[in-house]
Design a protein around this motif. Structure first.
Motif, PDB file in Angstrom:
ATOM      1  N   PRO A 306       3.333   1.569  -5.893  1.00 35.53           N
ATOM      2  CA  PRO A 306       3.417   0.506  -4.499  1.00 35.53           C
ATOM      3  C   PRO A 306       4.240  -0.340  -3.451  1.00 35.53           C
ATOM      4  O   PRO A 306       3.927  -0.908  -4.945  1.00 35.53           O
ATOM      5  N   LYS A 307       4.770  -0.547  -2.792  1.00 36.47           N
ATOM      6  CA  LYS A 307       4.585  -1.706  -2.943  1.00 36.47           C
ATOM      7  C   LYS A 307       3.632  -2.857  -2.844  1.00 36.47           C
ATOM      8  O   LYS A 307       2.567  -2.615  -2.462  1.00 36.47           O
ATOM      9  N   SER A 308       3.481  -3.980  -3.336  1.00 36.29           N
ATOM     10  CA  SER A 308       2.371  -4.504  -3.202  1.00 36.29           C
ATOM     11  C   SER A 308       2.475  -5.173  -1.984  1.00 36.29           C
ATOM     12  O   SER A 308       2.221  -5.190  -0.754  1.00 36.29           O
ATOM     13  N   GLY A 309       0.887  -4.775  -2.290  1.00 36.20           N
ATOM     14  CA  GLY A 309       0.352  -5.122  -0.688  1.00 36.20           C
ATOM     15  C   GLY A 309      -0.869  -4.276  -0.125  1.00 36.20           C
ATOM     16  O   GLY A 309      -1.602  -4.149   0.513  1.00 36.20           O
ATOM     17  N   ALA A 310      -0.944  -3.076  -1.162  1.00 32.08           N
ATOM     18  CA  ALA A 310      -1.201  -1.870  -0.481  1.00 32.08           C
ATOM     19  C   ALA A 310      -3.060  -2.004  -0.508  1.00 32.08           C
ATOM     20  O   ALA A 310      -3.910  -2.423  -0.609  1.00 32.08           O
ATOM     21  N   ILE A 311      -3.088  -1.220   0.406  1.00 31.20           N
ATOM     22  CA  ILE A 311      -4.569  -1.595   1.618  1.00 31.20           C
ATOM     23  C   ILE A 311      -5.331  -0.023   1.275  1.00 31.20           C
ATOM     24  O   ILE A 311      -4.774   0.832   0.975  1.00 31.20           O
ATOM     25  N   ILE A 312      -6.419   0.551  -0.121  1.00 35.83           N
ATOM     26  CA  ILE A 312      -6.436   1.785  -0.228  1.00 35.83           C
ATOM     27  C   ILE A 312      -8.316   1.932  -0.137  1.00 35.83           C
ATOM     28  O   ILE A 312      -8.727   0.729  -0.250  1.00 35.83           O
ATOM     29  N   ALA A 408      -0.134  -6.930  -5.680  1.00 38.50           N
ATOM     30  CA  ALA A 408      -1.244  -7.457  -5.569  1.00 38.50           C
ATOM     31  C   ALA A 408      -1.770  -5.687  -4.597  1.00 38.50           C
ATOM     32  O   ALA A 408      -0.870  -4.815  -3.865  1.00 38.50           O
ATOM     33  N   VAL A 409      -3.499  -5.303  -4.888  1.00 42.17           N
ATOM     34  CA  VAL A 409      -4.075  -4.500  -4.336  1.00 42.17           C
ATOM     35  C   VAL A 409      -5.330  -4.218  -3.228  1.00 42.17           C
ATOM     36  O   VAL A 409      -6.067  -5.514  -4.474  1.00 42.17           O
ATOM     37  N   LYS A 410      -5.766  -3.855  -1.869  1.00 44.82           N
ATOM     38  CA  LYS A 410      -7.096  -4.068  -2.080  1.00 44.82           C
ATOM     39  C   LYS A 410      -8.368  -2.715  -2.236  1.00 44.82           C
ATOM     40  O   LYS A 410      -7.390  -1.784  -1.489  1.00 44.82           O
TER      41      LYS A 410
END
Lengths: 412, 150
Positions: A306-312, A408-410
Protein backbone atom coordinates in the motif's frame (compact mmCIF):
# COMPACT_ATOMS: atom_id res chain seq x y z
CA UNK A 1 21.83 26.29 -38.53
CA UNK A 2 18.61 24.48 -38.07
CA UNK A 3 18.56 25.48 -34.43
CA UNK A 4 18.80 29.19 -35.16
CA UNK A 5 16.05 28.89 -37.72
CA UNK A 6 13.85 27.25 -35.13
CA UNK A 7 14.75 29.90 -32.60
CA UNK A 8 13.76 32.83 -34.84
CA UNK A 9 10.48 31.26 -35.69
CA UNK A 10 9.70 30.63 -32.05
CA UNK A 11 10.36 34.23 -31.01
CA UNK A 12 8.21 35.53 -33.82
CA UNK A 13 5.31 33.41 -32.68
CA UNK A 14 5.83 34.59 -29.11
CA UNK A 15 5.87 38.29 -30.05
CA UNK A 16 2.74 37.94 -32.12
CA UNK A 17 1.16 36.18 -29.18
CA UNK A 18 2.01 38.92 -26.67
CA UNK A 19 0.39 41.53 -28.88
CA UNK A 20 -2.80 39.56 -29.23
CA UNK A 21 -3.10 38.86 -25.52
CA UNK A 22 -2.42 42.39 -24.39
CA UNK A 23 -5.14 43.76 -26.64
CA UNK A 24 -7.63 41.41 -25.10
CA UNK A 25 -6.53 42.10 -21.53
CA UNK A 26 -6.32 45.93 -22.01
CA UNK A 27 -2.97 45.73 -20.30
CA UNK A 28 -0.72 46.94 -23.07
CA UNK A 29 0.42 50.34 -21.81
CA UNK A 30 -0.39 49.87 -18.13
CA UNK A 31 1.53 46.69 -17.46
CA UNK A 32 4.12 46.26 -20.15
CA UNK A 33 6.73 48.34 -18.31
CA UNK A 34 6.46 45.98 -15.37
CA UNK A 35 7.50 43.02 -17.47
CA UNK A 36 11.18 42.18 -17.40
CA UNK A 37 12.88 41.65 -20.71
CA UNK A 38 12.20 38.28 -22.18
CA UNK A 39 9.36 37.62 -19.77
CA UNK A 40 6.11 36.41 -21.27
CA UNK A 41 2.76 37.02 -19.62
CA UNK A 42 1.24 34.04 -17.84
CA UNK A 43 -0.97 33.17 -20.76
CA UNK A 44 2.15 32.63 -22.86
CA UNK A 45 4.41 30.95 -20.36
CA UNK A 46 5.16 27.25 -20.73
CA UNK A 47 1.87 25.48 -20.18
CA UNK A 48 1.12 23.18 -17.25
CA UNK A 49 3.66 20.32 -17.53
CA UNK A 50 1.21 17.80 -16.11
CA UNK A 51 -1.26 18.56 -18.91
CA UNK A 52 1.42 19.09 -21.54
CA UNK A 53 3.09 15.71 -20.90
CA UNK A 54 -0.10 13.86 -19.81
CA UNK A 55 1.25 13.20 -16.33
CA UNK A 56 -0.75 12.36 -13.24
CA UNK A 57 -1.17 15.39 -10.94
CA UNK A 58 0.36 13.38 -8.07
CA UNK A 59 3.72 13.29 -9.88
CA UNK A 60 6.36 15.60 -8.37
CA UNK A 61 7.90 18.38 -10.47
CA UNK A 62 11.59 18.80 -9.61
CA UNK A 63 12.67 21.16 -12.35
CA UNK A 64 11.08 23.11 -15.19
CA UNK A 65 14.17 24.17 -17.16
CA UNK A 66 14.84 21.48 -18.19
CA UNK A 67 11.79 19.40 -17.33
CA UNK A 68 12.34 16.86 -14.56
CA UNK A 69 9.54 15.05 -12.79
CA UNK A 70 9.36 11.93 -10.64
CA UNK A 71 6.77 9.44 -9.42
CA UNK A 72 5.95 8.42 -5.86
CA UNK A 73 6.24 4.75 -4.88
CA UNK A 74 2.49 4.05 -4.83
CA UNK A 75 2.08 5.50 -8.34
CA UNK A 76 4.36 2.80 -9.73
CA UNK A 77 2.06 -0.11 -8.82
CA UNK A 78 1.32 -1.11 -12.44
CA UNK A 79 3.28 -4.06 -13.86
CA UNK A 80 4.00 -1.99 -16.96
CA UNK A 81 4.47 1.71 -16.23
CA UNK A 82 2.00 3.91 -18.13
CA UNK A 83 3.19 7.28 -19.43
CA UNK A 84 1.27 9.20 -16.75
CA UNK A 85 3.48 7.71 -14.01
CA UNK A 86 6.78 7.69 -15.88
CA UNK A 87 9.49 10.01 -14.57
CA UNK A 88 10.94 12.70 -16.85
CA UNK A 89 14.66 13.40 -16.85
CA UNK A 90 15.63 15.89 -19.51
CA UNK A 91 19.03 17.55 -19.82
CA UNK A 92 18.18 20.07 -22.50
CA UNK A 93 15.22 21.65 -24.21
CA UNK A 94 12.77 19.32 -25.97
CA UNK A 95 13.24 19.60 -29.76
CA UNK A 96 10.78 21.83 -31.53
CA UNK A 97 9.09 21.19 -34.90
CA UNK A 98 9.70 17.44 -35.13
CA UNK A 99 8.86 16.17 -38.62
CA UNK A 100 8.75 12.37 -38.74
CA UNK A 101 8.69 12.31 -42.55
CA UNK A 102 12.15 13.90 -42.71
CA UNK A 103 13.60 12.44 -39.47
CA UNK A 104 16.95 10.76 -40.06
CA UNK A 105 19.30 8.56 -38.10
CA UNK A 106 22.91 8.97 -39.17
CA UNK A 107 25.45 6.29 -38.28
CA UNK A 108 29.05 7.50 -38.37
CA UNK A 109 32.26 7.43 -36.31
CA UNK A 110 35.87 6.24 -36.61
CA UNK A 111 34.87 2.58 -36.56
CA UNK A 112 32.00 2.54 -39.02
CA UNK A 113 32.69 0.75 -42.31
CA UNK A 114 30.39 3.00 -44.33
CA UNK A 115 28.52 6.01 -43.02
CA UNK A 116 24.84 5.47 -43.51
CA UNK A 117 21.62 7.38 -42.96
CA UNK A 118 18.21 5.83 -42.34
CA UNK A 119 14.78 7.42 -42.42
CA UNK A 120 12.26 6.27 -39.84
CA UNK A 121 10.45 4.39 -42.61
CA UNK A 122 13.72 2.63 -43.55
CA UNK A 123 14.25 1.48 -39.97
CA UNK A 124 10.70 0.25 -39.61
CA UNK A 125 10.57 -1.61 -42.93
CA UNK A 126 14.11 -2.97 -43.16
CA UNK A 127 14.51 -4.58 -39.76
CA UNK A 128 12.50 -7.01 -37.64
CA UNK A 129 10.52 -5.49 -34.76
CA UNK A 130 10.94 -6.58 -31.15
CA UNK A 131 9.03 -5.66 -28.01
CA UNK A 132 10.54 -5.76 -24.50
CA UNK A 133 9.64 -4.47 -21.06
CA UNK A 134 12.75 -2.58 -19.99
CA UNK A 135 13.62 -1.07 -16.63
CA UNK A 136 14.96 2.46 -16.93
CA UNK A 137 16.24 4.06 -13.75
CA UNK A 138 17.96 7.41 -13.52
CA UNK A 139 21.51 7.01 -12.22
CA UNK A 140 20.73 9.70 -9.63
CA UNK A 141 17.52 8.11 -8.33
CA UNK A 142 17.70 8.43 -4.53
CA UNK A 143 20.23 11.30 -4.66
CA UNK A 144 18.29 13.36 -2.09
CA UNK A 145 19.36 11.02 0.71
CA UNK A 146 23.11 11.48 0.39
CA UNK A 147 25.02 13.34 3.10
CA UNK A 148 26.93 15.55 2.42
CA UNK A 149 24.40 16.43 -0.26
CA UNK A 150 25.18 15.91 -3.92
CA UNK A 151 24.26 18.56 -6.46
CA UNK A 152 21.68 17.99 -9.15
CA UNK A 153 18.01 17.15 -9.22
CA UNK A 154 17.12 15.84 -5.77
CA UNK A 155 15.38 12.61 -6.79
CA UNK A 156 13.75 10.64 -4.00
CA UNK A 157 12.67 7.18 -5.17
CA UNK A 158 10.52 7.79 -8.23
CA UNK A 159 13.01 8.08 -11.11
CA UNK A 160 12.40 4.53 -12.32
CA UNK A 161 9.99 2.96 -14.79
CA UNK A 162 9.41 -0.25 -16.69
CA UNK A 163 7.46 0.39 -19.88
CA UNK A 164 7.04 -1.80 -22.93
CA UNK A 165 9.26 -0.58 -25.74
CA UNK A 166 8.99 -1.62 -29.40
CA UNK A 167 11.64 -1.09 -32.04
CA UNK A 168 14.45 -2.68 -33.99
CA UNK A 169 17.59 -4.19 -32.53
CA UNK A 170 20.60 -1.88 -32.60
CA UNK A 171 22.73 -4.92 -33.44
CA UNK A 172 20.71 -5.58 -36.62
CA UNK A 173 21.26 -1.99 -37.72
CA UNK A 174 24.96 -2.09 -36.85
CA UNK A 175 25.30 -5.30 -38.84
CA UNK A 176 23.67 -3.60 -41.82
CA UNK A 177 26.06 -0.66 -41.55
CA UNK A 178 29.15 -2.71 -40.80
CA UNK A 179 31.53 -1.91 -37.97
CA UNK A 180 35.29 -2.26 -37.84
CA UNK A 181 37.13 -4.65 -35.51
CA UNK A 182 38.52 -1.75 -33.46
CA UNK A 183 35.06 -0.52 -32.40
CA UNK A 184 34.81 -0.27 -28.61
CA UNK A 185 31.92 2.07 -27.89
CA UNK A 186 28.87 3.72 -29.41
CA UNK A 187 27.83 7.29 -28.66
CA UNK A 188 24.38 8.68 -29.34
CA UNK A 189 23.25 12.09 -30.57
CA UNK A 190 19.81 13.60 -30.06
CA UNK A 191 17.86 16.56 -31.40
CA UNK A 192 17.36 18.23 -28.02
CA UNK A 193 18.72 21.75 -27.56
CA UNK A 194 21.32 22.88 -25.00
CA UNK A 195 19.89 25.05 -22.20
CA UNK A 196 22.17 27.90 -23.31
CA UNK A 197 20.55 27.64 -26.78
CA UNK A 198 24.07 27.36 -28.20
CA UNK A 199 23.59 25.17 -31.31
CA UNK A 200 27.23 24.05 -31.06
CA UNK A 201 26.57 22.32 -27.73
CA UNK A 202 24.80 19.02 -27.13
CA UNK A 203 22.85 18.79 -23.85
CA UNK A 204 23.85 15.15 -23.47
CA UNK A 205 25.56 12.57 -25.70
CA UNK A 206 26.34 9.39 -23.83
CA UNK A 207 26.73 5.79 -24.95
CA UNK A 208 27.73 2.24 -24.12
CA UNK A 209 30.42 -0.35 -24.85
CA UNK A 210 29.90 -2.40 -28.03
CA UNK A 211 29.02 -5.51 -25.98
CA UNK A 212 26.00 -3.74 -24.46
CA UNK A 213 25.07 -2.24 -27.85
CA UNK A 214 24.96 -5.75 -29.37
CA UNK A 215 22.59 -7.21 -26.75
CA UNK A 216 19.23 -8.44 -28.06
CA UNK A 217 17.34 -6.06 -25.75
CA UNK A 218 19.21 -2.91 -26.84
CA UNK A 219 16.79 -1.38 -29.31
CA UNK A 220 16.05 1.69 -31.36
CA UNK A 221 12.48 2.18 -30.19
CA UNK A 222 9.70 3.98 -32.02
CA UNK A 223 6.85 2.92 -29.72
CA UNK A 224 6.19 2.85 -25.99
CA UNK A 225 3.31 0.86 -24.54
CA UNK A 226 1.97 0.24 -28.04
CA UNK A 227 1.81 3.89 -29.10
CA UNK A 228 4.15 6.53 -30.48
CA UNK A 229 6.75 7.43 -27.85
CA UNK A 230 5.48 10.47 -25.88
CA UNK A 231 7.27 13.70 -26.89
CA UNK A 232 9.13 14.16 -23.61
CA UNK A 233 10.34 10.55 -23.62
CA UNK A 234 12.08 10.80 -26.98
CA UNK A 235 9.55 10.93 -29.86
CA UNK A 236 10.00 9.79 -32.57
CA UNK A 237 13.05 7.57 -31.93
CA UNK A 238 14.83 6.53 -28.75
CA UNK A 239 17.77 4.31 -27.99
CA UNK A 240 16.69 2.02 -25.14
CA UNK A 241 19.24 0.06 -23.11
CA UNK A 242 17.54 -1.39 -20.01
CA UNK A 243 19.34 -2.02 -16.72
CA UNK A 244 21.87 0.79 -17.19
CA UNK A 245 21.50 4.42 -16.07
CA UNK A 246 18.59 5.75 -18.11
CA UNK A 247 20.88 8.47 -19.52
CA UNK A 248 22.35 5.74 -21.76
CA UNK A 249 18.94 5.53 -23.47
CA UNK A 250 19.26 8.62 -25.68
CA UNK A 251 16.08 10.44 -26.60
CA UNK A 252 15.13 12.14 -29.90
CA UNK A 253 17.80 9.97 -31.47
CA UNK A 254 19.24 11.26 -34.74
CA UNK A 255 22.78 9.92 -34.68
CA UNK A 256 24.99 7.09 -33.50
CA UNK A 257 28.77 7.27 -33.66
CA UNK A 258 30.73 4.02 -33.66
CA UNK A 259 33.83 4.91 -31.68
CA UNK A 260 37.31 3.37 -31.51
CA UNK A 261 37.60 4.71 -27.95
CA UNK A 262 35.25 5.38 -25.06
CA UNK A 263 32.75 7.93 -26.32
CA UNK A 264 33.69 11.45 -25.17
CA UNK A 265 30.35 13.19 -25.67
CA UNK A 266 28.63 15.53 -23.22
CA UNK A 267 28.17 14.02 -19.73
CA UNK A 268 30.57 11.13 -20.36
CA UNK A 269 33.39 12.75 -18.34
CA UNK A 270 34.00 14.57 -15.06
CA UNK A 271 31.61 13.56 -12.32
CA UNK A 272 28.67 12.96 -14.69
CA UNK A 273 27.31 9.42 -14.41
CA UNK A 274 30.64 8.39 -12.91
CA UNK A 275 31.54 7.23 -9.41
CA UNK A 276 34.89 6.85 -7.61
CA UNK A 277 36.65 3.71 -8.91
CA UNK A 278 37.70 3.05 -5.33
CA UNK A 279 35.31 3.86 -2.48
CA UNK A 280 35.80 7.17 -0.68
CA UNK A 281 34.75 8.72 2.64
CA UNK A 282 31.63 10.93 2.54
CA UNK A 283 32.54 14.36 1.17
CA UNK A 284 36.02 13.38 0.00
CA UNK A 285 37.39 15.13 -3.09
CA UNK A 286 37.89 12.80 -6.03
CA UNK A 287 40.01 13.54 -9.10
CA UNK A 288 38.40 13.07 -12.50
CA UNK A 289 41.07 10.46 -13.28
CA UNK A 290 39.83 8.34 -10.37
CA UNK A 291 36.21 8.26 -11.52
CA UNK A 292 34.69 5.29 -13.42
CA UNK A 293 31.64 5.24 -15.70
CA UNK A 294 28.52 3.64 -14.21
CA UNK A 295 27.45 0.58 -16.17
CA UNK A 296 24.83 -1.80 -14.74
CA UNK A 297 22.51 -0.32 -12.08
CA UNK A 298 22.50 -2.08 -8.68
CA UNK A 299 19.83 -4.37 -7.19
CA UNK A 300 16.83 -2.44 -5.87
CA UNK A 301 13.14 -2.74 -5.03
CA UNK A 302 10.08 -0.61 -4.29
CA UNK A 303 6.94 -1.35 -2.27
CA UNK A 304 4.19 0.08 -4.48
CA UNK A 305 1.21 -1.13 -2.43
CA UNK A 306 0.00 0.00 0.00
CA UNK A 307 0.87 3.66 -0.02
CA UNK A 308 2.99 4.58 3.02
CA UNK A 309 0.84 5.67 5.98
CA UNK A 310 -1.77 2.87 6.00
CA UNK A 311 -3.70 2.39 9.25
CA UNK A 312 -5.08 -1.14 9.67
CA UNK A 313 -7.01 -2.99 12.35
CA UNK A 314 -5.27 -5.33 14.73
CA UNK A 315 -5.49 -9.00 13.74
CA UNK A 316 -5.77 -8.32 10.01
CA UNK A 317 -3.02 -9.24 7.59
CA UNK A 318 -1.77 -6.69 5.08
CA UNK A 319 -1.26 -7.49 1.41
CA UNK A 320 1.86 -5.86 -0.04
CA UNK A 321 3.25 -5.76 -3.55
CA UNK A 322 5.96 -4.08 -5.54
CA UNK A 323 8.77 -4.49 -8.06
CA UNK A 324 12.42 -5.45 -7.87
CA UNK A 325 15.18 -5.15 -10.44
CA UNK A 326 18.93 -5.71 -10.63
CA UNK A 327 20.46 -3.92 -13.64
CA UNK A 328 22.02 -6.51 -15.93
CA UNK A 329 21.19 -9.27 -13.46
CA UNK A 330 18.02 -10.83 -12.12
CA UNK A 331 16.51 -10.65 -8.66
CA UNK A 332 16.80 -14.08 -7.06
CA UNK A 333 15.23 -13.42 -3.67
CA UNK A 334 12.88 -10.91 -2.06
CA UNK A 335 12.54 -10.34 1.68
CA UNK A 336 10.75 -7.96 4.01
CA UNK A 337 11.21 -6.97 7.64
CA UNK A 338 8.74 -5.37 10.08
CA UNK A 339 11.29 -5.03 12.90
CA UNK A 340 13.96 -2.80 11.35
CA UNK A 341 16.02 -5.70 10.07
CA UNK A 342 16.10 -7.85 13.22
CA UNK A 343 14.38 -10.58 11.23
CA UNK A 344 13.60 -11.03 7.55
CA UNK A 345 10.92 -13.13 5.85
CA UNK A 346 11.10 -14.19 2.22
CA UNK A 347 8.26 -13.23 -0.10
CA UNK A 348 7.33 -14.47 -3.56
CA UNK A 349 9.01 -12.72 -6.50
CA UNK A 350 8.13 -13.57 -10.12
CA UNK A 351 10.60 -14.23 -12.92
CA UNK A 352 10.98 -11.27 -15.31
CA UNK A 353 8.78 -11.20 -18.44
CA UNK A 354 12.02 -10.80 -20.40
CA UNK A 355 15.61 -9.99 -19.49
CA UNK A 356 16.00 -6.46 -18.02
CA UNK A 357 12.31 -6.17 -17.08
CA UNK A 358 11.49 -5.50 -13.44
CA UNK A 359 10.03 -8.37 -11.41
CA UNK A 360 6.90 -8.29 -9.28
CA UNK A 361 6.70 -9.38 -5.67
CA UNK A 362 3.65 -9.84 -3.47
CA UNK A 363 2.65 -11.38 -0.18
CA UNK A 364 0.84 -10.96 3.11
CA UNK A 365 2.30 -9.36 6.20
CA UNK A 366 1.08 -10.11 9.74
CA UNK A 367 1.72 -7.92 12.76
CA UNK A 368 2.09 -9.34 16.30
CA UNK A 369 0.36 -6.47 18.11
CA UNK A 370 -0.76 -2.85 17.89
CA UNK A 371 1.81 -0.20 17.17
CA UNK A 372 3.88 1.75 14.64
CA UNK A 373 5.68 -0.40 12.08
CA UNK A 374 7.82 0.07 9.04
CA UNK A 375 7.91 -2.53 6.30
CA UNK A 376 11.37 -2.67 4.79
CA UNK A 377 11.90 -4.49 1.47
CA UNK A 378 15.20 -6.06 0.44
CA UNK A 379 16.08 -7.69 -2.87
CA UNK A 380 19.03 -9.97 -3.61
CA UNK A 381 20.51 -10.33 -7.10
CA UNK A 382 21.82 -13.48 -8.78
CA UNK A 383 25.35 -12.62 -7.63
CA UNK A 384 24.19 -12.60 -4.01
CA UNK A 385 24.32 -8.83 -3.56
CA UNK A 386 21.65 -7.48 -1.21
CA UNK A 387 20.29 -3.95 -0.87
CA UNK A 388 21.84 -2.11 2.10
CA UNK A 389 19.54 -0.74 4.81
CA UNK A 390 21.62 2.44 5.12
CA UNK A 391 22.97 4.57 2.30
CA UNK A 392 25.55 2.82 0.10
CA UNK A 393 28.96 4.36 -0.63
CA UNK A 394 28.97 8.14 -0.93
CA UNK A 395 30.00 9.58 -4.31
CA UNK A 396 30.31 13.21 -5.46
CA UNK A 397 27.16 13.29 -7.60
CA UNK A 398 24.99 11.03 -5.46
CA UNK A 399 24.45 8.12 -7.82
CA UNK A 400 23.43 4.50 -7.19
CA UNK A 401 21.45 4.85 -3.98
CA UNK A 402 19.87 1.41 -3.71
CA UNK A 403 19.14 1.50 0.03
CA UNK A 404 16.05 -0.48 1.07
CA UNK A 405 12.69 1.18 0.49
CA UNK A 406 10.31 1.27 3.43
CA UNK A 407 6.74 2.28 4.19
CA UNK A 408 5.05 3.25 7.46
CA UNK A 409 2.09 1.25 8.82
CA UNK A 410 0.05 1.69 12.00
CA UNK A 411 -1.87 -1.19 13.55
CA UNK A 412 -4.72 0.06 15.76
CA UNK B 1 16.44 42.86 -25.89
CA UNK B 2 13.01 42.22 -27.35
CA UNK B 3 11.66 45.31 -25.60
CA UNK B 4 13.74 47.72 -27.72
CA UNK B 5 11.70 47.00 -30.79
CA UNK B 6 8.44 46.99 -28.99
CA UNK B 7 5.90 47.66 -31.76
CA UNK B 8 3.18 48.69 -29.32
CA UNK B 9 5.24 51.58 -27.92
CA UNK B 10 6.27 52.97 -31.30
CA UNK B 11 2.82 53.03 -32.72
CA UNK B 12 0.78 54.12 -29.71
CA UNK B 13 1.01 57.91 -30.38
CA UNK B 14 0.17 57.58 -34.06
CA UNK B 15 -2.95 55.60 -33.40
CA UNK B 16 -3.94 57.34 -30.19
CA UNK B 17 -7.55 58.10 -31.05
CA UNK B 18 -8.48 54.78 -32.53
CA UNK B 19 -6.92 53.16 -29.47
CA UNK B 20 -8.93 55.34 -27.09
CA UNK B 21 -12.11 54.47 -28.96
CA UNK B 22 -11.19 50.83 -28.93
CA UNK B 23 -10.28 51.09 -25.27
CA UNK B 24 -13.65 52.61 -24.41
CA UNK B 25 -15.43 50.02 -26.46
CA UNK B 26 -13.59 47.21 -24.75
CA UNK B 27 -14.06 48.85 -21.36
CA UNK B 28 -17.82 48.98 -21.77
CA UNK B 29 -17.76 45.52 -23.28
CA UNK B 30 -15.79 44.21 -20.33
CA UNK B 31 -18.21 45.79 -17.90
CA UNK B 32 -21.16 44.11 -19.62
CA UNK B 33 -19.16 40.86 -19.72
CA UNK B 34 -18.42 41.17 -16.01
CA UNK B 35 -22.12 41.54 -15.22
CA UNK B 36 -23.54 38.87 -17.48
CA UNK B 37 -20.58 36.78 -18.62
CA UNK B 38 -19.49 33.43 -17.24
CA UNK B 39 -17.34 33.35 -14.09
CA UNK B 40 -14.16 32.27 -15.88
CA UNK B 41 -13.50 35.87 -16.88
CA UNK B 42 -12.39 36.65 -13.32
CA UNK B 43 -9.42 34.35 -13.68
CA UNK B 44 -8.01 36.48 -16.44
CA UNK B 45 -8.30 39.59 -14.31
CA UNK B 46 -6.26 38.05 -11.48
CA UNK B 47 -3.65 36.91 -13.98
CA UNK B 48 -2.75 40.55 -14.68
CA UNK B 49 -1.99 41.33 -11.03
CA UNK B 50 0.11 38.18 -10.69
CA UNK B 51 2.32 39.36 -13.50
CA UNK B 52 4.28 41.64 -11.13
CA UNK B 53 7.76 40.12 -11.45
CA UNK B 54 8.98 41.58 -8.14
CA UNK B 55 6.11 40.45 -5.94
CA UNK B 56 7.18 39.04 -2.57
CA UNK B 57 4.80 37.09 -0.34
CA UNK B 58 5.71 35.76 3.14
CA UNK B 59 9.40 36.35 2.43
CA UNK B 60 9.29 34.38 -0.83
CA UNK B 61 9.80 35.97 -4.23
CA UNK B 62 6.66 34.70 -5.95
CA UNK B 63 7.89 34.41 -9.55
CA UNK B 64 10.93 32.25 -8.69
CA UNK B 65 10.07 30.78 -5.29
CA UNK B 66 13.43 32.02 -3.95
CA UNK B 67 13.83 33.48 -0.45
CA UNK B 68 13.77 37.31 -0.41
CA UNK B 69 17.13 38.34 0.99
CA UNK B 70 20.27 40.26 0.08
CA UNK B 71 21.62 38.94 -3.20
CA UNK B 72 18.27 37.73 -4.57
CA UNK B 73 18.43 40.00 -7.62
CA UNK B 74 21.98 38.87 -8.48
CA UNK B 75 20.89 35.23 -8.23
CA UNK B 76 17.86 35.83 -10.45
CA UNK B 77 19.90 37.72 -13.05
CA UNK B 78 22.83 35.34 -13.24
CA UNK B 79 21.42 31.91 -12.39
CA UNK B 80 17.87 31.65 -13.69
CA UNK B 81 18.71 32.70 -17.24
CA UNK B 82 19.85 29.18 -18.08
CA UNK B 83 18.19 26.97 -15.49
CA UNK B 84 15.17 26.90 -13.25
CA UNK B 85 15.18 28.40 -9.76
CA UNK B 86 13.82 25.00 -8.71
CA UNK B 87 17.30 23.57 -9.21
CA UNK B 88 18.74 26.14 -6.78
CA UNK B 89 16.08 25.63 -4.13
CA UNK B 90 16.49 21.84 -3.93
CA UNK B 91 20.30 21.94 -3.74
CA UNK B 92 22.05 22.67 -0.48
CA UNK B 93 25.78 23.19 -0.47
CA UNK B 94 28.60 24.96 1.35
CA UNK B 95 30.76 27.79 0.01
CA UNK B 96 33.42 25.57 -1.51
CA UNK B 97 30.88 23.37 -3.28
CA UNK B 98 28.98 26.36 -4.68
CA UNK B 99 32.19 27.91 -5.96
CA UNK B 100 33.21 24.68 -7.65
CA UNK B 101 29.71 24.32 -9.12
CA UNK B 102 29.99 27.84 -10.54
CA UNK B 103 33.41 26.94 -11.98
CA UNK B 104 31.89 23.81 -13.55
CA UNK B 105 29.09 25.88 -15.11
CA UNK B 106 31.67 28.32 -16.49
CA UNK B 107 33.89 25.59 -17.90
CA UNK B 108 31.18 23.44 -19.45
CA UNK B 109 27.82 25.23 -19.55
CA UNK B 110 28.66 28.68 -20.90
CA UNK B 111 28.23 30.66 -17.66
CA UNK B 112 29.92 34.06 -17.78
CA UNK B 113 32.46 35.55 -15.31
CA UNK B 114 30.43 36.68 -12.31
CA UNK B 115 33.01 39.19 -11.03
CA UNK B 116 32.03 40.78 -7.71
CA UNK B 117 28.62 39.17 -7.94
CA UNK B 118 30.07 35.71 -7.27
CA UNK B 119 30.59 36.43 -3.56
CA UNK B 120 27.15 38.03 -3.26
CA UNK B 121 25.55 35.00 -4.93
CA UNK B 122 27.45 32.40 -2.90
CA UNK B 123 26.71 34.29 0.33
CA UNK B 124 23.03 34.35 -0.56
CA UNK B 125 23.00 30.62 -1.30
CA UNK B 126 24.93 29.46 1.76
CA UNK B 127 22.93 31.75 4.07
CA UNK B 128 19.49 30.94 2.75
CA UNK B 129 19.97 27.36 1.58
CA UNK B 130 22.47 25.77 4.01
CA UNK B 131 23.01 21.98 3.89
CA UNK B 132 20.92 19.69 6.13
CA UNK B 133 22.54 16.97 8.20
CA UNK B 134 20.96 13.70 7.10
CA UNK B 135 23.24 11.00 8.48
CA UNK B 136 23.26 7.50 7.01
CA UNK B 137 19.46 7.22 6.94
CA UNK B 138 16.75 9.66 7.95
CA UNK B 139 13.61 8.67 9.84
CA UNK B 140 10.47 8.60 7.70
CA UNK B 141 8.80 11.99 7.89
CA UNK B 142 5.68 13.71 6.59
CA UNK B 143 3.71 10.48 6.69
CA UNK B 144 0.13 11.02 5.53
CA UNK B 145 -1.87 8.58 7.62
CA UNK B 146 -5.03 7.08 6.12
CA UNK B 147 -7.37 4.23 7.04
CA UNK B 148 -6.79 1.34 4.63
CA UNK B 149 -9.98 -0.54 3.74
CA UNK B 150 -9.12 -4.16 3.26
Amino acid sequence: MQNSYRLKRRNFVKKAGVGAVSTVLLSDIVYRNLLPEGYSPLAFQEPDPFKMFHKDPEMVLLNDKPWNMEAKAHLLNDDVTPNKFMFIRNNGIIPEDIDVSTWQLKIDGESVLNEKTYSLADLKSKFKHYTYQLTLECGGNGRSEFDPPAKGNQWSIGAVSCAEWTGVRLKDVLEDVGIKDDAVYIGYHGADIHLSRNPQKEPISRGMPIAKALQDETILAFAMNGEDIPLTHGYPLRLVAGGWPASVSGKWLNGISIRNKIHDGEKMGGSSYRVPCETVAPGEKVDDADMCIIESMPVKSLITYPKSGAIIDEGKSLKIRGHAWAGELEVSEMEYSIDFGSSWKTINVQKPVNRLAWQHFSGEVNFPKKGYYEIWARATDTNGNKQPMVLPGWNPKGYLNNACHRIAVKVV
Amino acid sequence: MEGKNNPAKNTSSKYKWPIVVAFLFLFIGTGVWYLVGPEESEEEVTDITEMDPDKVENGIHVRTGLIEAEGLQEVINNCTTCHSSKLIIQNRMGEEQWNSTIRWMQETQGLWDLGDNQKIIVDYLTTNYPPFKKGRRKALSNIEWYKLDQ
